[in-house]
Design a protein around this motif. Structure first.
Motif, PDB file in Angstrom:
ATOM      1  N   GLY A 244       1.828  -2.501  -0.119  1.00  0.00           N
ATOM      2  CA  GLY A 244       1.040  -1.290   0.076  1.00  0.00           C
ATOM      3  C   GLY A 244      -0.081  -1.439   1.083  1.00  0.00           C
ATOM      4  N   THR A 245      -0.040  -2.532   1.859  1.00  0.00           N
ATOM      5  CA  THR A 245      -1.088  -2.710   2.862  1.00  0.00           C
ATOM      6  C   THR A 245      -0.979  -1.634   3.928  1.00  0.00           C
ATOM      7  N   VAL A 246       0.254  -1.267   4.247  1.00  0.00           N
ATOM      8  CA  VAL A 246       0.426  -0.217   5.249  1.00  0.00           C
ATOM      9  C   VAL A 246       1.226   0.923   4.648  1.00  0.00           C
ATOM     10  N   GLU A 247       1.066   2.046   5.213  1.00  0.00           N
ATOM     11  CA  GLU A 247       1.770   3.260   4.813  1.00  0.00           C
ATOM     12  C   GLU A 247       3.270   3.050   4.983  1.00  0.00           C
ATOM     13  N   LYS A 248       4.033   3.578   4.027  1.00  0.00           N
ATOM     14  CA  LYS A 248       5.485   3.521   4.172  1.00  0.00           C
ATOM     15  C   LYS A 248       5.900   4.550   5.215  1.00  0.00           C
ATOM     16  N   GLY A 249       6.441   4.051   6.283  1.00  0.00           N
ATOM     17  CA  GLY A 249       6.778   4.966   7.371  1.00  0.00           C
ATOM     18  C   GLY A 249       8.242   5.311   7.347  1.00  0.00           C
ATOM     19  N   THR A 250       8.659   6.002   8.357  1.00  0.00           N
ATOM     20  CA  THR A 250      10.059   6.392   8.443  1.00  0.00           C
ATOM     21  C   THR A 250      10.944   5.200   8.754  1.00  0.00           C
TER      22      THR A 250
ATOM     23  N   ILE B 289       4.574  -3.548   3.531  1.00  0.00           N
ATOM     24  CA  ILE B 289       4.859  -2.225   2.997  1.00  0.00           C
ATOM     25  C   ILE B 289       4.965  -2.292   1.483  1.00  0.00           C
TER      26      ILE B 289
END
Lengths: 287, 371, 270
Positions: free
Chosen positions: C258-264, C255
């Motif tokens: 920035g490889t994956v979307e910042k989720g909840t 996260i």
């Protein structure tokens, strides 16, 4: 993997006794070298239709060399098919080729087992590559053909106790024979090919003394030469002037590309003369 | 064999791919230049339990690990060592002559055992065997290699090379496995011998003192096998799976550095410092998977377009065959027949070229830090 | 070389200097390989294992070793196919094991059963999950390491599962023959201990005490078994924590990079 279905010979290796030939020592020495011209191949005998139960078959024999105790190559090939693939196998738009090369247990100086060893599987793959280019595969969708070659006599010098590395050069000789005989058997089975593919071997050999430059010969017999520096086996389609399989092995400096080219050209020469025998044989079979 | 790696591409895709690879310069699906290798990351000495090990990851995610293990083995008495002639005793001069010949020969190819493991394939599968034979052939063609394994007249090292492909076989794994084997062999060390002469060998316990199998100061290097293919007039190195699916001819060429060895028929003339002299060890034709691709149907003979009815084609069988062998622009047809000799020659020439790809690859491998 | 267990009672330290309830160093990585759907690398002491998961995908040509599906692609559940390759160089003496090796096959089916029980295979009908495990170095607790690596790789592959399957081994300080009443249980055996002492491999599902795998191939007095099992289950919980930390760390890093979307779920991550 061990063979559990048959009773095998002792597992330990034994060295076959080699007796010194005292009777005609001079004679034996005098024919040590190569008696053929460098660009002459051994005589060969080829006949198709030897196995009546197979769809196609052929038998190939090379002339044994002038030296006593050196055997030639004897190969028998059967072709089964084209036949439909088993129901379980997936759809194939082309004919599925499967090649088996197996040495008879007694074919070489070292006894061969009943299961195919890596070198035999390797030969099978080379053969498949050589034949796949020649067969017009899309005329038989959903079908398969089996090509089975038994090496009845491998090219091994039984009398002299040549170093074991000779085996690899013998493999090339056997492969070239396999290609020729399989091509004849395919023609006998009536499987469409773009051309008759024939095999040939050329080798780079060390001259009689260390100083002489290496020379290129066709159809080498390892025991006839001091040392083989490199060899290549070629599967060649003569009318299309194309090569379907090239197998080179050796130790050749990159600066001597012309030696390599010469080697390949001589390989083609050998294939071309094997092809003549092949075509004559097929014509005879028709007549 | 390469032909067993299936690509699910339609005839139209194959035709497109073939066309773009035949352009000058060719356009490769992954945007590489024709003689560019996939970028890779490599490390050596990853497994302390082995004599030498290496791991390489290609940028497309394929990964291989090679471990080398050596065991001391008794050298079986061969005919040529000191053969006892049963009769006649054998005259000394000839025997001595033979012995000289055999020491030149040095080792036995059975001293090296190479196995390849590819997930999802049986180890006696002919494709796996072909790969293993190809890699060991290159290794053994360099006669000096087995010589290094000799300890003394009675003993030798037996070298086991285990090659594991970790990732699923996404592309023909030959280049990856060959490069990894090269690095693993470079990092291989054998314990230092403490005994002398022909006595039973015993070794130094100190691993730090163990010499490398390929000594650093000498230029000797293990061989590398390069995969090269031709499409039309273009020569493409390190092809990906999709590219192999439209190849006209595929060759695996093994090359190595010429070592500073004398008496091998190679006169070491002016060896310039950074100029590398390559030697050719083996060439094999790899059966291109393109031969097994499904052919496209030209519109002219496609019944769906109403140009020819099925009945008509069947009645005129000879004509249908003539159509079959005729190439139609933009319609994929699996290549038939072999390759022209000139094409094969060009492939080999291109590999061996000075400053060519083989040079580049060997340079890159030399740059890998050997821990 | 027989293991000298006599010193244990004096210092309460094992051959490698651990106490009875200590795990070896456990180091793991996930997402080690770009090409695979899921991958992991796990070290338990000197036992090193790599795992690659492909799938769930359309089943390829039938191969043996499948568990959980039955009739290949026809079943309602995904089939878990496990393939273990034990590298020739993994042990001290080179020993090559073929594909047909019975011990390997047994481990394959054990791992496949364990995974099939915890993965939500019913979400992927007519498909196959291919788990291929490579043993690079072995020093005891091999089966446990394989199960842990496979769990991590399945997490990486994003296959829904009930919880981590964490495994570990437990043993006893004296041999069966010694019949020592006061024998203590041991956690996480190495190769040397495994050779001499009675041992079992246990895997539990997540935090619970629910045992998924229990393999005991050695003779042991029934009175000692309970203690061993209790220690093993306790070890599994420690292993679960370690595996969980590996996954969370990797997730957090992904996260941050920035490889994956910042989720909840970011706040839950630490």
């Amino acid at each position: 993997m061990t063979d559990r279905r048959r009773i095998n010979g002792p597992a330990g290796t034994t060295i076959p006794p080699i007796f010194e030939d005292t009777s005609n020592k001079e004679d034996a020495n005098s024919v040590k070298g190569r008696t053929r011209a460098p660009d002459a191949v051994r005589k060969m005998f080829l006949r198709t239709g030897v196995t009546p139960t197979a769809s196609g078959s052929a038998y190939l024999e090379y002339e044994s060399s002038a030296k006593s105790g050196v055997s030639g190559i004897k190969l028998s090939c059967t072709v089964h098919g084209p036949r439909s693939l088993p129901r379980s196998s997936p759809f194939s738009p082309h004919i599925v080729l499967s090649t088996h090369v197996k040495y008879a247990p007694f074919a070489t100086k070292q006894r061969r087992g009943y299961l195919r060893d890596p070198s035999e599987r390797d030969l099978g793959t080379h053969l498949e590559t050589a034949l796949r280019g020649a067969i017009i595969a899309d005329r038989w969708p959903k079908s398969g053909v089996d090509i089975i070659i038994s090496v009845i006599e491998g090219d091994q010098d039984r009398a002299s106790s040549g170093p074991q590395s000779d085996e690899t050069w013998d493999m090339m000789n056997v492969l070239s024979g396999c290609i020729t005989v399989a091509s004849a058997a395919l023609a006998d089975a009536g499987i469409d090919c773009v051309d008759t593919v024939a095999g040939g071997v050329a080798a780079l050999v060390q001259g009689p003394s260390e100083d002489t430059p290496p020379s290129v010969v066709v159809d080498p017999i390892p025991s006839e030469h001091e040392r083989i520096l490199g060899a290549c086996c070629i599967a060649y389609l003569p009318t299309r002037d194309e090569v379907t399989n090239l197998w080179f092995k050796g130790d050749l400096p990159a600066s001597e590309m012309d030696l390599y080219t010469k080697l390949v050209e001589n390989g083609i020469l050998a294939s071309a003369s094997a092809s003549k025998v092949l075509v004559d044989c097929l014509k005879d079979a028709l007549a | 064999m390469a032909s067993q790696i299936h690509v699910n591409l339609s005839p139209a895709e194959l035709a497109y791919l073939h066309a773009s690879l035949s352009l000058t310069p060719p356009i490769r699906p992954d945007g590489r230049s024709p003689d560019q290798y996939r970028p890779l990351s490599a490390e050596t000495g990853i497994l302390p339990g082995t004599n030498g090990s290496a791991r390489i990851c290609f940028a497309d995610g394929t990964e291989a690990i090679v471990g080398v293990k050596a065991e001391v083995e008794k050298t079986g008495r061969r005919w040529d060592d000191d053969t006892i002639f049963l009769e006649g005793g054998g005259d000394d001069e000839e025997g001595g002559d033979k012995e000289k010949g055999s020491t030149q020969q040095g080792g036995n190819k059975e001293w090296v055992e190479l196995t390849v493991e590819i997930p999802g394939q049986r180890d006696d599968d002919s494709a796996t065997v072909f790969l293993a034979q190809m890699l060991s052939e290159a290794l053994l063609a360099d006669g000096g290699f087995v010589e290094r394994l000799k300890i003394n007249r009675g003993w030798h090292w037996k070298l086991y090379l285990d090659i594991l492909l970790i990732s699923p076989p996404l592309s023909y794994p030959l280049p990856l496995l060959s490069l990894t084997t090269h690095l693993a062999l470079l990092s291989t060390r054998l314990p230092r011998l403490k005994s002398e002469g022909d006595e039973d060998p015993f070794f130094d316990d100190d691993w730090a003192a163990a010499p490398y199998l390929y000594p650093r100061d000498k230029k000797a290097r293990p061989p590398v096998t390069l995969l090269v293919m031709a499409v039309g007039n273009n020569i493409i190195f390190d092809p990906a799976k999709e590219e192999l699916a439209v190849a006209d001819v595929v060759l695996a060429v093994s090359v190595a550095d010429v070592a500073d060895r004398k008496g091998k028929g190679v006169e070491d003339e002016d060896m310039d410092v950074d100029g590398r002299k390559l030697k050719l060890l083996s060439i094999r034709t790899v059966d291109p998977p393109s031969r097994l691709t499904p052919p496209g149907v030209p519109n002219a003979s496609n019944t769906a377009y109403g140009h020819a009815s099925a009945g008509a084609t069947q009645q005129k069988m000879p004509e249908a065959r003539a159509v079959e062998s005729e190439a139609v622009e933009g319609v994929w047809k699996a290549p038939r027949g072999g390759a022209k000799l000139a094409v094969m020659g060009a492939l080999v020439q291109k590999v061996l070229q000075k400053g060519g790809v083989a040079d580049e690859v060997l340079d890159a491998l030399e740059a890998v830090d050997l821990s | 070389m027989p293991l000298d267990t006599s010193t244990y009672s004096l210092a309460l330290l094992r051959v490698d200097g651990r106490r009875w309830n200590e795990l070896r160093r456990l180091h793991a990585q996930i997402r080690t390989q770009a090409a695979a759907d899921g991958s992991s690398y796990l070290e338990m002491g000197h036992t090193k294992v790599m795992c690659v998961v492909t799938g769930p995908s359309e089943p390829g040509p039938r191969r043996g070793g499948g568990i959980g599906g039955g009739a290949g692609g026809q079943s309602k559940d995904a089939e878990v196919v496990v393939n273990i390759v034990i590298a020739g160089f993994s042990s001290v003496d080179r020993k090559r094991r073929g594909r047909g090796d019975k011990r390997t096959q047994e481990m394959q089916s054990t791992v496949a059963n364990a995974l099939a029980a915890s993965l939500h295979t019913h979400l992927f009908p007519h498909s196959q999950i291919n788990v291929s495990l490579h043993v690079l170095s072995q020093d005891g607790s091999l089966l446990a390491a394989l199960i842990n690596a496979a769990t991590l790789a399945c997490v990486d592959a994003g296959i829904p599962m009930t919880d981590y399957v964490a495994a570990c081994t437990a043993g006893s300080t004296s041999t069966y023959a010694a019949n020592d009443e006061s024998a203590d249980p041991l956690l996480d055996l190495n190769h040397q201990e495994e050779q001499e002492l009675p041992s079992l491999t246990v895997a539990t599902l997540g935090d619970s005490d629910r045992v998924v795998v229990l393999v005991c191939e050695s003779r042991v007095q029934i009175s000692r078994l309970e203690g061993m099992l209790a220690v093993g289950v306790d070890g599994c919980k420690q292993v679960r924590e370690l595996l969980d930390r590996v996954v969370r760390e990797k997730g957090q890093r992904m996260i941050l990079e920035g490889t994956v979307e910042k989720g909840t779920g970011l706040n839950d991550l630490d």
